[in-house]
Scaffold this motif. Structure first.
Motif, PDB file in Angstrom:
ATOM      1  N   ILE A  63      36.750  44.241  42.588  1.00 62.07           N
ATOM      2  CA  ILE A  63      36.479  44.474  41.169  1.00 62.07           C
ATOM      3  C   ILE A  63      37.729  45.040  40.522  1.00 62.07           C
ATOM      4  N   LEU A  64      38.036  44.554  39.328  1.00 55.63           N
ATOM      5  CA  LEU A  64      39.146  45.102  38.555  1.00 55.63           C
ATOM      6  C   LEU A  64      38.569  45.847  37.364  1.00 55.63           C
ATOM      7  N   GLY A  65      38.760  47.171  37.360  1.00 58.05           N
ATOM      8  CA  GLY A  65      38.287  47.987  36.251  1.00 58.05           C
ATOM      9  C   GLY A  65      39.160  47.779  35.026  1.00 58.05           C
ATOM     10  N   LEU A  66      38.537  47.597  33.865  1.00 58.24           N
ATOM     11  CA  LEU A  66      39.258  47.308  32.634  1.00 58.24           C
ATOM     12  C   LEU A  66      39.860  48.573  32.033  1.00 58.24           C
ATOM     13  N   ILE A  67      41.126  48.492  31.634  1.00 57.76           N
ATOM     14  CA  ILE A  67      41.808  49.617  31.018  1.00 57.76           C
ATOM     15  C   ILE A  67      41.234  49.849  29.618  1.00 57.76           C
ATOM     16  N   GLY A  68      40.893  51.090  29.312  1.00 59.75           N
ATOM     17  CA  GLY A  68      40.310  51.412  28.022  1.00 59.75           C
ATOM     18  C   GLY A  68      41.349  51.649  26.946  1.00 59.75           C
ATOM     19  N   GLU A  69      40.896  51.740  25.712  1.00 60.08           N
ATOM     20  CA  GLU A  69      41.793  51.972  24.581  1.00 60.08           C
ATOM     21  C   GLU A  69      42.378  53.381  24.639  1.00 60.08           C
ATOM     22  N   PRO A  70      43.661  53.535  24.309  1.00 58.74           N
ATOM     23  CA  PRO A  70      44.285  54.864  24.277  1.00 58.74           C
ATOM     24  C   PRO A  70      43.571  55.768  23.277  1.00 58.74           C
ATOM     25  N   GLY A  71      43.458  57.049  23.645  1.00 57.63           N
ATOM     26  CA  GLY A  71      42.853  58.013  22.736  1.00 57.63           C
ATOM     27  C   GLY A  71      41.358  58.159  22.883  1.00 57.63           C
ATOM     28  N   ASP A 106      48.315  35.026  32.771  1.00 55.78           N
ATOM     29  CA  ASP A 106      48.119  34.192  31.581  1.00 55.78           C
ATOM     30  C   ASP A 106      47.364  34.960  30.489  1.00 55.78           C
ATOM     31  N   GLY A 107      47.148  36.265  30.723  1.00 57.96           N
ATOM     32  CA  GLY A 107      46.498  37.101  29.726  1.00 57.96           C
ATOM     33  C   GLY A 107      44.989  37.064  29.752  1.00 57.96           C
ATOM     34  N   ARG A 108      44.417  36.246  30.640  1.00 63.61           N
ATOM     35  CA  ARG A 108      42.959  36.135  30.717  1.00 63.61           C
ATOM     36  C   ARG A 108      42.399  37.166  31.695  1.00 63.61           C
ATOM     37  N   GLN A 109      41.204  37.656  31.356  1.00 62.07           N
ATOM     38  CA  GLN A 109      40.521  38.608  32.240  1.00 62.07           C
ATOM     39  C   GLN A 109      39.380  37.880  32.940  1.00 62.07           C
ATOM     40  N   ASN A 110      39.788  37.009  33.867  1.00 63.61           N
ATOM     41  CA  ASN A 110      38.812  36.241  34.619  1.00 63.61           C
ATOM     42  C   ASN A 110      39.235  36.152  36.085  1.00 63.61           C
ATOM     43  N   ALA A 111      38.357  35.587  36.894  1.00 62.32           N
ATOM     44  CA  ALA A 111      38.592  35.552  38.336  1.00 62.32           C
ATOM     45  C   ALA A 111      39.863  34.797  38.706  1.00 62.32           C
ATOM     46  N   ASN A 112      40.183  33.737  37.979  1.00 64.41           N
ATOM     47  CA  ASN A 112      41.371  32.938  38.304  1.00 64.41           C
ATOM     48  C   ASN A 112      42.673  33.709  38.072  1.00 64.41           C
ATOM     49  N   ASN A 113      42.617  34.675  37.167  1.00 63.93           N
ATOM     50  CA  ASN A 113      43.807  35.480  36.864  1.00 63.93           C
ATOM     51  C   ASN A 113      43.694  36.896  37.428  1.00 63.93           C
ATOM     52  N   PHE A 114      42.708  37.112  38.276  1.00 66.03           N
ATOM     53  CA  PHE A 114      42.378  38.447  38.790  1.00 66.03           C
ATOM     54  C   PHE A 114      43.594  39.149  39.411  1.00 66.03           C
ATOM     55  N   GLY A 267      35.477  35.373  24.661  1.00 69.91           N
ATOM     56  CA  GLY A 267      35.195  36.238  25.803  1.00 69.91           C
ATOM     57  C   GLY A 267      33.928  37.037  25.591  1.00 69.91           C
ATOM     58  N   SER A 268      33.835  38.155  26.311  1.00 70.67           N
ATOM     59  CA  SER A 268      32.627  38.979  26.263  1.00 70.67           C
ATOM     60  C   SER A 268      32.916  40.361  25.699  1.00 70.67           C
ATOM     61  N   GLU A 285      32.497  51.190  25.678  1.00 72.47           N
ATOM     62  CA  GLU A 285      32.644  49.792  25.287  1.00 72.47           C
ATOM     63  C   GLU A 285      34.009  49.258  25.726  1.00 72.47           C
ATOM     64  N   ASN A 286      34.061  47.964  25.917  1.00 71.42           N
ATOM     65  CA  ASN A 286      35.293  47.273  26.273  1.00 71.42           C
ATOM     66  C   ASN A 286      35.041  45.784  26.082  1.00 71.42           C
ATOM     67  N   GLY A 287      35.929  44.953  26.582  1.00 71.94           N
ATOM     68  CA  GLY A 287      35.737  43.526  26.441  1.00 71.94           C
ATOM     69  C   GLY A 287      36.617  42.744  27.385  1.00 71.94           C
ATOM     70  N   ARG A 288      36.259  41.499  27.593  1.00 70.37           N
ATOM     71  CA  ARG A 288      37.048  40.594  28.442  1.00 70.37           C
ATOM     72  C   ARG A 288      37.518  39.411  27.611  1.00 70.37           C
ATOM     73  N   TYR A 289      38.818  39.198  27.579  1.00 74.13           N
ATOM     74  CA  TYR A 289      39.375  38.040  26.871  1.00 74.13           C
ATOM     75  C   TYR A 289      39.457  36.881  27.856  1.00 74.13           C
ATOM     76  N   MET A 290      38.735  35.798  27.557  1.00 74.40           N
ATOM     77  CA  MET A 290      38.665  34.674  28.489  1.00 74.40           C
ATOM     78  C   MET A 290      38.811  33.331  27.808  1.00 74.40           C
ATOM     79  N   ALA A 291      39.407  33.304  26.626  1.00 72.55           N
ATOM     80  CA  ALA A 291      39.544  32.044  25.899  1.00 72.55           C
ATOM     81  C   ALA A 291      40.312  31.024  26.709  1.00 72.55           C
ATOM     82  N   PRO A 292      39.936  29.738  26.622  1.00 69.98           N
ATOM     83  CA  PRO A 292      40.619  28.696  27.403  1.00 69.98           C
ATOM     84  C   PRO A 292      42.112  28.627  27.071  1.00 69.98           C
TER      85      PRO A 292
END
Length: 292
Positions: A63-71, A106-114, A267-268, A285-292
């Motif tokens: 699992i890769l934990g997503l970095i949160g927003e500063p502050g 490639d900037g995507r937060q998905n399994a292929n770029n994990f 993304g989500s 809250e956070n999000g995953r960028y997964m656009a093609p």
């Protein structure tokens, strides 16, 4: 005469010294008694610094934990000991390291770029455990959900709120419902769904609604007048229950809590929300960028 004045000055200085000594002696005990009383959070109240969203690799083992927003408030990765995943189940996790972003990313937060993405790297503690690949999950500290009962979720296939419930929603919001659908139900009969209201003269409005025997709890989504990106980028003005997934539903003395994934074109969006009266508050809250 000089002796008399000197004697008076000496007497005055001694009086001031005695008064100061007396005041200090009497003030010290009063200060010692004024201890600050810490304010205790209600049992079951969730905290942002105990929760982190993440996603799984292709094997379902890391699992890769997503970095949160500063502050904003975020947990130390070493404090996170478990992972929650749909439908409200948990596995133990072990922290490995901070993973830096690779030049190959490639900037995507998905399994292929994990392996190329930046984040906090974890593995499932027990080799026999496995998650789905490319799955959004929630990492939690040991006591993050103390006092919570996780409710068993039932899958919903094109379910709907009853007409009686819709009438109650319309009365509460003073707006007619244009469309609606269930996201999930619990085995205890709680319903969670999405309603989209008729626009009227105001801004577009949709709500995630939790309904139990005692009433309703709302998480409102206020849109804008861009017909192509009303609630999310490139949503075409559409929103429905099909766009949502629940990672978990729990209950404590603080109320209901939900882990919500909202799918979009790019993304989500990921949120943990918890009941506060008749509304939900956002905990993390956070999000995953997964656009093609």
């Amino acid at each position: 005469m000089k002796r008399h004045i000197s004697a008076m000055l000496l007497s005055l200085l001694l009086s001031v010294a005695v008064f100061a000594s007396f005041a200090g002696a009497s003030a010290a005990p009063a200060i010692a008694k004024c201890k600050a009383t810490p304010i205790k959070a209600p049992v079951g109240e969730l905290r942002a610094d105990q929760l982190m969203f993440g996603y799984t690799d292709n094997t379902g083992k890391q699992i890769l934990g997503l970095i949160g927003e500063p502050g904003k408030s975020h947990p130390g990765p070493k404090t996170l000991t478990s992972v929650l995943y749909t439908p409200g189940k948990q596995f133990n996790v072990s922290y490995l390291k901070h993973q830096k972003m690779s030049s190959k990313s490639d900037g995507r937060q998905n399994a292929n770029n994990f392996k190329n993405d930046e984040g906090e790297l974890f593995k499932l503690t027990y080799a026999s455990n496995k998650l789905n690949s490319n799955e959004s999950v929630l990492l939690a500290a040991k006591n993050a959900f103390q006092g919570h009962t996780f409710l068993a979720l039932k899958s919903v296939q094109k379910g709907k709120f009853s007409q009686k419930t819709i009438q109650a929603i319309e009365k509460t919001k003073n707006r007619k419902v244009a469309s609606q659908g269930l996201i999930a139900t619990t085995t205890s009969g709680i319903q969670i769904g999405l309603v989209k209201f008729v626009k009227g003269s105001g801004k577009p409005l949709a709500s995630l609604v939790l309904v139990d025997k005692g009433g309703m709890v709302f998480e409102d989504f206020v849109g804008n007048n861009d017909s192509q990106s009303t609630w999310r980028v490139d949503d075409g003005g559409q929103i429905s229950a099909d766009y949502f997934n629940l990672l978990f539903v729990s209950y404590s003395k603080a109320g209901y809590a939900l882990g919500v994934e909202w799918y979009g074109a790019e993304g989500s969006n990921l949120t943990v929300i918890q009941q506060k009266g008749a509304k939900f508050r956002v905990v993390q809250e956070n999000g995953r960028y997964m656009a093609p």
